[in-house]
Design a protein around this motif. Sequence first.
Motif, PDB file in Angstrom:
ATOM      1  N   ASN A 278      25.156  11.184 -41.932  1.00 29.47           N
ATOM      2  CA  ASN A 278      24.002  11.905 -41.400  1.00 29.47           C
ATOM      3  C   ASN A 278      24.029  13.330 -41.925  1.00 29.47           C
ATOM      4  N   ILE A 279      22.883  13.986 -41.933  1.00 29.54           N
ATOM      5  CA  ILE A 279      22.802  15.366 -42.401  1.00 29.54           C
ATOM      6  C   ILE A 279      21.796  16.123 -41.548  1.00 29.54           C
ATOM      7  N   GLN A 280      22.165  17.346 -41.219  1.00 27.11           N
ATOM      8  CA  GLN A 280      21.267  18.238 -40.485  1.00 27.11           C
ATOM      9  C   GLN A 280      21.056  19.486 -41.328  1.00 27.11           C
ATOM     10  N   ALA A 281      19.813  19.747 -41.707  1.00 21.64           N
ATOM     11  CA  ALA A 281      19.502  20.889 -42.565  1.00 21.64           C
ATOM     12  C   ALA A 281      18.252  21.586 -42.064  1.00 21.64           C
ATOM     13  N   GLU A 282      18.220  22.905 -42.258  1.00 24.00           N
ATOM     14  CA  GLU A 282      17.087  23.689 -41.795  1.00 24.00           C
ATOM     15  C   GLU A 282      15.895  23.580 -42.739  1.00 24.00           C
ATOM     16  N   ASN A 283      16.173  23.300 -44.021  1.00 25.37           N
ATOM     17  CA  ASN A 283      15.112  23.175 -45.019  1.00 25.37           C
ATOM     18  C   ASN A 283      15.279  21.874 -45.805  1.00 25.37           C
ATOM     19  N   THR A 284      14.264  21.507 -46.571  1.00 25.90           N
ATOM     20  CA  THR A 284      14.331  20.330 -47.430  1.00 25.90           C
ATOM     21  C   THR A 284      15.337  20.559 -48.549  1.00 25.90           C
ATOM     22  N   LEU A 285      16.140  19.555 -48.828  1.00 27.26           N
ATOM     23  CA  LEU A 285      17.169  19.672 -49.851  1.00 27.26           C
ATOM     24  C   LEU A 285      16.744  18.983 -51.143  1.00 27.26           C
ATOM     25  N   GLU A 286      17.350  19.428 -52.267  1.00 33.84           N
ATOM     26  CA  GLU A 286      17.046  18.833 -53.567  1.00 33.84           C
ATOM     27  C   GLU A 286      17.708  17.469 -53.750  1.00 33.84           C
ATOM     28  N   VAL A 287      18.737  17.191 -52.950  1.00 35.89           N
ATOM     29  CA  VAL A 287      19.472  15.930 -53.100  1.00 35.89           C
ATOM     30  C   VAL A 287      19.467  15.148 -51.786  1.00 35.89           C
ATOM     31  N   ASP A 288      19.578  13.843 -51.931  1.00 35.21           N
ATOM     32  CA  ASP A 288      19.615  12.946 -50.782  1.00 35.21           C
ATOM     33  C   ASP A 288      21.072  12.563 -50.545  1.00 35.21           C
ATOM     34  N   PHE A 289      21.634  13.027 -49.447  1.00 37.51           N
ATOM     35  CA  PHE A 289      23.051  12.802 -49.198  1.00 37.51           C
ATOM     36  C   PHE A 289      23.355  11.444 -48.573  1.00 37.51           C
ATOM     37  N   LYS A 290      22.387  10.799 -47.981  1.00 36.79           N
ATOM     38  CA  LYS A 290      22.657   9.540 -47.289  1.00 36.79           C
ATOM     39  C   LYS A 290      22.285   8.360 -48.182  1.00 36.79           C
ATOM     40  N   CYS A 291      23.298   7.627 -48.619  1.00 34.33           N
ATOM     41  CA  CYS A 291      23.080   6.483 -49.508  1.00 34.33           C
ATOM     42  C   CYS A 291      22.743   5.251 -48.676  1.00 34.33           C
ATOM     43  N   ASP A 292      21.587   4.666 -48.951  1.00 32.04           N
ATOM     44  CA  ASP A 292      21.142   3.487 -48.208  1.00 32.04           C
ATOM     45  C   ASP A 292      20.504   2.515 -49.197  1.00 32.04           C
ATOM     46  N   VAL A 293      21.349   1.765 -49.898  1.00 33.74           N
ATOM     47  CA  VAL A 293      20.877   0.817 -50.908  1.00 33.74           C
ATOM     48  C   VAL A 293      21.518  -0.535 -50.648  1.00 33.74           C
ATOM     49  N   GLN A 294      20.942  -1.572 -51.271  1.00 37.37           N
ATOM     50  CA  GLN A 294      21.418  -2.937 -51.046  1.00 37.37           C
ATOM     51  C   GLN A 294      21.894  -3.627 -52.321  1.00 37.37           C
ATOM     52  N   SER A 295      21.691  -3.022 -53.486  1.00 31.75           N
ATOM     53  CA  SER A 295      22.074  -3.670 -54.742  1.00 31.75           C
ATOM     54  C   SER A 295      22.505  -2.620 -55.751  1.00 31.75           C
ATOM     55  N   LYS A 296      23.163  -3.068 -56.815  1.00 36.32           N
ATOM     56  CA  LYS A 296      23.609  -2.142 -57.852  1.00 36.32           C
ATOM     57  C   LYS A 296      22.421  -1.498 -58.569  1.00 36.32           C
ATOM     58  N   ASN A 297      21.305  -2.212 -58.687  1.00 38.10           N
ATOM     59  CA  ASN A 297      20.134  -1.620 -59.331  1.00 38.10           C
ATOM     60  C   ASN A 297      19.516  -0.528 -58.462  1.00 38.10           C
ATOM     61  N   GLU A 298      19.500  -0.745 -57.153  1.00 36.04           N
ATOM     62  CA  GLU A 298      19.000   0.294 -56.251  1.00 36.04           C
ATOM     63  C   GLU A 298      19.906   1.523 -56.287  1.00 36.04           C
ATOM     64  N   LEU A 299      21.218   1.293 -56.357  1.00 38.23           N
ATOM     65  CA  LEU A 299      22.153   2.419 -56.424  1.00 38.23           C
ATOM     66  C   LEU A 299      21.994   3.176 -57.731  1.00 38.23           C
TER      67      LEU A 299
END
Length: 361
Positions: free
Chosen positions: A178-199
């Motif tokens: 999980n991540i808590q930030a005051e502003n929008t970040l340039e990177v997505d820290f939470k990985c939520d994928v189901q396949s190697k192609n999605e990753l």
Amino acid sequence: MNVKLECEIVTPMFMAGADGNSPELRPTEFKGMMRFWWRAAKAEDDIEQLRKKEAKIFGGAGETEGKSKISLRILYDRDKFINFIGTNLKSDYELKWSSDGEKRTLIRDYPGISYLLYSTTLSKGRKYIKEGFKFDILLSSFHEQELKEALASLWLAVYLGGFGTRARRGGGNLAINNIQAENTLEVDFKCDVQSKNELKTWIEKNWNNIKSLLEPGNTRKYPVIRGGKLLVFNPENSWTEALNFLGKSFKEFRFQNKSELYETAAFGMPVMHSSPKVRMVPYKDDKRLSERLASPLIFKVIKSGNLYFPILFKLNCELPQIGKEKKDGGWSLVGSPQRVSQQLIDDFLGSLKGKAVEVNL
């Protein structure tokens, strides 16, 4: 501006306090890895300019350099931490392996983990922090650009590398829950994928955002990300299966090419050979640069939900010359140092390409 990351250890982390033995989560080590990955992403050809830009974010010891513009704190429950201290990796996880003295190889279950983490499993083993332990990283700064670049470097450290001893061989991998930030970040820290192609797609998207932020160069004077090779394999059901897959593949390849004394040194030095009894170390002309050279090849595991993806990543860099030394009292150079290519590393990655997808870097 404050950013809080809720982290979980995915593979055993070998990080110790001042005594070198007691497991501890050290902010200085996390910040050190962030520095490394910031440099690897920046790929600045002018080393003096690189140093100045790094000091502007992370601080430096020069007369005109001040303290770090980034504050990093690690928060965790020390009572729970005690329950996650491991004392022997092999017995704690019931990893069964043994050595075949005649064939000089590891046999039975999970030989790949022992091969990658061998220095931590010697004798009684080394204490470590078990997978599953959760803690928070709190990053804060009054400087928005510097904080964005620090967060980018932390993303790279988490998803391309690891923390602590044997970080390049699968130790100390993290997941961000999980991540808590005051502003929008340039990177997505939470990985939520189901396949190697999605990753693959997820990594490429984040790396493209980091490139836009850092505007990297094209140097190969030191290890950099741009131009490297990253392979993503099908997920396994546990970190042990994922890391063992990588380690077993690597062990078998190294064994098949053990006669290539100079070429195998490209995987990291020193390399010790018992027949003949020599070692391979980095050289410049006829002078030894060091007794060690970090491997450009990184083994790691990325966790997404209940899936564990094996990852191989080759940093892009030039190799120094390689010297062959024999021990006669002290170590002395045999012949002249040789410059070798990284073809053997590419051959190893090539042998596994049919099982993986390659990320565009």
